[in-house]
Design an enzyme around this catalytic site. Sequence first.
Site, PDB file in Angstrom:
ATOM      1  N   ASP A   1       0.859  -1.293  -0.081  1.00 50.99           N
ATOM      2  CA  ASP A   1      -0.023  -0.176   0.052  1.00 50.99           C
ATOM      3  C   ASP A   1       0.836   1.144   0.059  1.00 50.99           C
ATOM      4  OD1 ASP A   1      -2.417   1.308   0.090  1.00 50.99           O
ATOM      5  OD2 ASP A   1      -2.361   1.400   2.636  1.00 50.99           O
TER       6      ASP A   1
ATOM      7  N   ASP B   1       2.757   4.988  -5.660  1.00 52.19           N
ATOM      8  CA  ASP B   1       2.091   6.199  -5.336  1.00 52.19           C
ATOM      9  C   ASP B   1       2.751   7.443  -5.413  1.00 52.19           C
ATOM     10  OD1 ASP B   1       0.632   8.283  -4.739  1.00 52.19           O
ATOM     11  OD2 ASP B   1       0.044   7.622  -2.522  1.00 52.19           O
TER      12      ASP B   1
ATOM     13  N   GLY C   1      -8.946   5.541   1.104  1.00 57.07           N
ATOM     14  CA  GLY C   1      -9.772   6.309   2.142  1.00 57.07           C
ATOM     15  C   GLY C   1     -11.090   5.983   1.993  1.00 57.07           C
TER      16      GLY C   1
ATOM     17  N   ASN D   1     -10.401   0.421  -0.328  1.00 58.07           N
ATOM     18  CA  ASN D   1      -9.451   0.323   0.915  1.00 58.07           C
ATOM     19  C   ASN D   1      -9.908   0.626   2.152  1.00 58.07           C
ATOM     20  OD1 ASN D   1      -7.596   0.039  -1.289  1.00 58.07           O
ATOM     21  ND2 ASN D   1      -6.099   1.324  -0.807  1.00 58.07           N
TER      22      ASN D   1
ATOM     23  N   ASP E   1      -8.612   0.733   6.206  1.00 58.34           N
ATOM     24  CA  ASP E   1      -7.930   0.816   7.633  1.00 58.34           C
ATOM     25  C   ASP E   1      -8.312   1.321   8.631  1.00 58.34           C
ATOM     26  OD1 ASP E   1      -5.815   0.355   8.982  1.00 58.34           O
ATOM     27  OD2 ASP E   1      -4.267   1.672   7.833  1.00 58.34           O
ATOM     28  N   SER E   2      -8.805   2.563   8.563  1.00 57.28           N
ATOM     29  CA  SER E   2      -9.180   3.463   9.852  1.00 57.28           C
ATOM     30  C   SER E   2     -10.410   2.544  10.502  1.00 57.28           C
ATOM     31  CB  SER E   2      -9.687   4.411   9.455  1.00 57.28           C
ATOM     32  OG  SER E   2      -8.581   5.446   8.927  1.00 57.28           O
TER      33      SER E   2
HETATM   34  P1  13P Z   1      -8.906   4.643   5.329  1.00 55.84           P
HETATM   35  O1  13P Z   1      -8.141   5.567   6.235  1.00 55.84           O
HETATM   36  O2  13P Z   1     -10.235   5.412   5.113  1.00 55.84           O
HETATM   37  O3  13P Z   1      -9.344   3.566   6.083  1.00 55.84           O
HETATM   38  O4  13P Z   1      -8.182   4.314   4.205  1.00 55.84           O
HETATM   39  C1  13P Z   1      -7.253   3.406   3.940  1.00 55.84           C
HETATM   40  C2  13P Z   1      -6.290   3.453   2.785  1.00 55.84           C
HETATM   41  O5  13P Z   1      -6.782   3.888   1.880  1.00 55.84           O
HETATM   42  C3  13P Z   1      -5.153   2.653   2.932  1.00 55.84           C
HETATM   43  O6  13P Z   1      -4.354   2.706   1.488  1.00 55.84           O
HETATM   44  O1  G3H Z   2      -3.344   5.044   3.538  1.00 53.13           O
HETATM   45  C1  G3H Z   2      -2.633   4.742   4.712  1.00 53.13           C
HETATM   46  C2  G3H Z   2      -3.049   3.503   5.280  1.00 53.13           C
HETATM   47  O2  G3H Z   2      -4.250   3.661   6.524  1.00 53.13           O
HETATM   48  C3  G3H Z   2      -1.658   2.967   6.002  1.00 53.13           C
HETATM   49  O3  G3H Z   2      -1.595   3.841   6.971  1.00 53.13           O
HETATM   50  O4  G3H Z   2       1.022   4.129   6.977  1.00 53.13           O
HETATM   51  O5  G3H Z   2      -0.128   4.464   9.159  1.00 53.13           O
HETATM   52  O6  G3H Z   2       0.304   2.267   8.155  1.00 53.13           O
HETATM   53  P1  G3H Z   2       0.096   3.643   7.983  1.00 53.13           P
HETATM   54 ZN    ZN Z   3      -4.651   4.824   0.871  1.00 56.91          ZN
END
Ligand code: 13P
Ligand code: G3H
Ligand code: ZN
Length: 322
Positions: free
Chosen positions: A83, A105, A225, A267, A269-270
């Site tokens: 990522d 990226d 995001g 994607n 993560d949050s």
């Molecule tokens: P979020 O912060 O919305 O979860 O996005 C995660 C992301 O885009 C990881 O590349």
């Molecule tokens: O887009 C970013 C992801 O949420 C990963 O976050 O770089 O803190 O691991 P990080």
């Molecule tokens: Zn991202």
Amino acid sequence: MALVTTTEMFKKAYDGGYAVGAFNVNNMEIVQGITEAAGELKSPVILQVSKGARAYANHTYLVKLVEAAVIENPEIPIALHLDHGDTFELCKSCIDGGFTSVMIDASSKSFEENIALTKQVVEYAHDHGVVVEAELGTLAGIEDEVVVEAGHESYTRPEEVEEFVSRTGCDSLAIAIGTSHGAYKFTAAQCTRNADGILVPPPLRFDVLEECIKRLPGFPIVLHGSSSVPQEFVKMVNQYGGNMPDAVGIPEEQLRKAATLAVCKINIDSDIRLAMTGNIRKYFAEHPDHFDPRQYLKPARQAVKDMVAHKIKYVLGSDGKA
Ligand code: 13P
Ligand code: G3H
Ligand code: ZN
């Protein structure tokens, strides 16, 4: 089934009108929560590792955790993706080290620099059987350790996508249509408030997405995001000693709509972070005498699993598509 690339996954997702979830992994509990949900729901899944995740957990540990998940879930396709790779060297290290997909990226660079770096990664990756995601446009939040403040993001320019994809040879393209990284995706000033006082964000720019689709028919689009920042987790965090005022995400129905269009990878993560943190805070508050990490990580892992299952069924639409 061994680790797979995203090629077949995206083709099926594009044709089937659904998206594959790409979830960030940083430790064993996260890998287990995500893949147990995907395994039970017979869903393809992408496990993605950021530069920060590699720095935290170590490349080898993460690859081996993902390989363990592949062994435990033999019936579903699993891809291992880098990522937000920001250099050729980082992408090469992941390609050489067992990943099946990488993102380069270079979206914060000029159009020509983005093309040059992306092309360099694509050539190396394709020579090694690995696929590449690239990005055009910038999201608010943190990318490449570059913090883009809300209001300073720039949407993808549809007139650039065709040239970018044909000159780089990338396999999928992340675009900026109003999503944003992190748990605070929009400032209060960018939102309205509903009757409960919860912030309602501005809608995604589906017009930009539609224009990109017209210019790239059949080509897989990626949304970064895309956490929805479930308010139940925000409340849990706040109720048990946290302080996350006005955390707000992308409404699920908008992501669902994107998944029925050309968006093949979403994607998240949050939402994983929130699910774990809310449940760990609750556990600590309710069991102040406990100190065995297995006790509080168990409900956190279960919360990740439940949250991912919800996404697969109601947002991505990828259940039963393995
Ligand atoms: P979020 O912060 O919305 O979860 O996005 C995660 C992301 O885009 C990881 O590349
Ligand atoms: O887009 C970013 C992801 O949420 C990963 O976050 O770089 O803190 O691991 P990080
Ligand atoms: Zn991202």
